[in-house]
Design an enzyme around this catalytic site. Structure first.
Site: not given
Ligand code: GLN
Length: 568
Positions: A413, A540, A542
């Site tokens: 990001c 993102h 993650e």
């Protein structure tokens, strides 16, 4: 905002039963991990599990809260910005939650006040009891009946974690609502697990029960009696301590669990299973379960393989906050998931981006030298998401270092936006290239404000949640890591984006835009040519990483990490 609508009740269906997790004595006991692990063990018994996190703060959601104070803001598929514990639930139980699974005081009051303005209370005085407590009960019951595991029927069990510590003023309306709920549903539908601390004092290492006794007494004074105790302790509890806790806390001795310190969190479901936590819960809730012991082979494998990893790799995490695992929790977890897949333990080197900046060389030369030494001693560099201008020039220097020295680089990001600014300044020669977020005045806004978001409000005004990214260059590295699909769905949280008018120039300088959204104008993935691994993603990755399904951008098994950096 009003409480979520429940799906229509199915005839003959057993109602969803509740397991409430409360905490006592001190905060930070790991209630979230305990609650998630209970969910894992129940799921392994063949039960379908959903969960709710209650945060008794007034913010409507976690979106406007500082990661420094409160830990990371976790983002859900539906764009909900929620407490990081929902990340633990999604990762552990492998479900996809909605923003309604995170209840806050702010949400409850907003809904009550909206109803009051609409005239729903018919001239009544609107009060905490019964209006706020009724709203809480209604919210819990409707959200618990929404399936979160891709199936159509509601879950068998809903694990509810009440944030904070019993006795906090803020949580009183929730405690009262939960007391009423437990009373109306009865013991066979509502099980309460109280997480407490058993500290060890003195040279002989005596395990002390008094804090737990007090905290249970406090809970009982509020009308709730625990059915199980989960005691955090350094070592397993000794038998006489369990007997004492049982006698003074009014809990059968077989329902006293100890959650002692473990080398990694994947052991927690295993220690709960070993102490037969599932049997106590299933017995009380009168649940039908699949035959045989809970199937936790995956968890045993992960817990043990992580403990036995011999090699570690230094990952420089260059961010605004450092040494704060909670501020970047999902990134840290994604690295852990990847580490098991790649048989490498991540050794995270936290670097405060501002320490890398030239100005710090004058004001704090030691910190500056140390930060650079750490960066240069790391095998790869990761710049996570972030907001605000602190440390930005340090991040740009780190990205430049990674580009020029062919050090593997992952920008998430903000980290992707940094790589675009860096290339524009140092390769294209646009010395004043910047993001509109940090510099309103430059003509070279290589990262610009997204046109569709509000410029006046902070809360819920970003491009949020799950969005599709199409690979425009199917043979690119990132596509290969994902297994070469035509597109991927990942979660987003940003207000700024790459300015498409600079894309051709950046492409010709070697920064390839290999993924974009359906409009083909919004850039989602960059890769640098002639570099072993230099990837930036606007999303993102993650947030969707799971223990057995590590996020692909974290898992390049062919990454040339340089043997000199391996440590044993
Ligand atoms: N601050 C940047 C933006 O809003 C990056 C956001 C992030 O990293 N999550 O676009």
């Amino acid at each position: 905002m009003s409480s979520p609508a429940a799906p229509a009740e199915e005839e003959g269906r057993a109602p969803t039963k509740y397991v409430l997790i409360t905490g006592g004595v001190v905060s930070g006991l790991g209630k979230g991990v305990t609650a998630s692990s209970i969910g894992v063990v129940l799921k392994a018994c063949g039960l379908r599990v959903t969960c709710i996190k209650i945060d008794p703060y007034l913010n409507t959601d976690a979106g406007t809260m500082s990661p420094f104070e409160h830990g990371e803001v976790f983002v859900l598929d539906d764009g909900g910005e929620v407490d990081l514990d929902l990340g633990n639930y999604e990762r552990f139980i492998d479900v996809t939650l909605t923003r309604d699974n995170n209840i806050t005081t702010g949400k409850i009051y907003q809904s009550v006040i909206e109803k009051e303005r609409r005239g729903d209370y018919l001239g009544k005085t609107v009060q905490v009891v019964p209006h706020v407590t009724d709203e809480i009960k209604q919210w819990i019951q409707s959200v618990s009946s929404v399936p979160v595991d891709g199936q159509t029927r509601p879950a068998d069990v809903c694990v509810i974690e009440l944030g904070g510590t019993v006795g906090d003023i803020e949580s009183m309306p929730f405690i009262e609502a939960l007391r009423q709920l437990s009373f109306s549903l009865g013991k066979e539908n509502f099980c309460l697990i109280h997480v407490s601390l058993v500290p060890v004092l003195g040279v002989v290492g005596e395990q002390k029960t008094k804090p737990t006794q007090h905290s249970v007494r406090e809970l009982r004074a509020l009308g709730l009696t625990p059915d199980l105790l989960a005691c955090r302790s350094a070592q397993p509890l000794i038998g006489s301590v369990k007997e004492k806790l049982s006698q003074f806390c009014h809990v059968p001795v077989e329902n006293i669990l100890d959650i002692h310190d473990v080398p990694n969190l994947w052991h927690v479901p295993l220690i709960l299973r070993n102490q037969k936590a599932h049997e106590a819960i299933i017995k009380q809730l009168n649940l039908a379960r699949s035959a045989g012991p809970p199937e936790l082979r995956d968890w045993t494998d992960m817990a043990e393989s992580y403990d036995n990893l011999k090699n570690s790799v230094k990952v420089a995490l260059v961010g605004k906050y450092t040494n704060l695992t909670d501020s970047y929790l999902s990134v840290v977890k994604a690295l852990l998931h990847a580490s098991v897949a790649c048989s490498l333990k991540p050794s995270i080197q936290w670097i405060a981006a501002s320490d890398l900046e030239d100005a710090t060389a004058k004001t704090a030369p030691d910190a500056h030298a140390e930060a650079w030494e750490t960066l240069k001693g790391s095998s790869c560099i990761l710049i996570p998401g972030g907001f605000g201008d602190r440390g930005i020039s340090g991040m740009i220097l780190a990205a430049k270092y990674a580009r020029e020295n062919k050090v593997p680089y992952l920008g998430i990001c903000l980290g992707m936006q940094i790589s675009v600014i860096e290339m524009s300044r140092h390769v294209l020669g646009l010395v004043d290239a910047d993001s509109e977020e940090f510099n309103k005045d430059t003509p070279n806004h290589v990262v610009m404000y997204m046109p569709e978001v509000s410029k006046t409000h902070m809360g819920n005004t970003m491009r949020l949640g799950c969005r599709r990214t199409f690979f425009s260059k199917p043979d690119c590295l990132t596509s290969k890591l994902y297994g070469s699909p035509p597109h991927v769905d990942e979660r987003h949280r940003h207000r700024y984006e790459v300015n498409p008018s600079f894309v051709p120039m950046l492409e010709s300088a070697g920064l390839h835009f290999v993924g974009c959204d359906e409009s083909r104008k919004r850039m989602e993935i960059v890769e640098l040519q002639d570099h072993p691994f230099y990837v930036g993603v606007q999303f993102h990755p993650e947030f969707k990483s799971r223990p057995r399904r590590p996020s692909p951008p974290f898992t390049d098994r062919d990454l040339p990490l340089g043997e000199k950096h391996f440590t044993r």
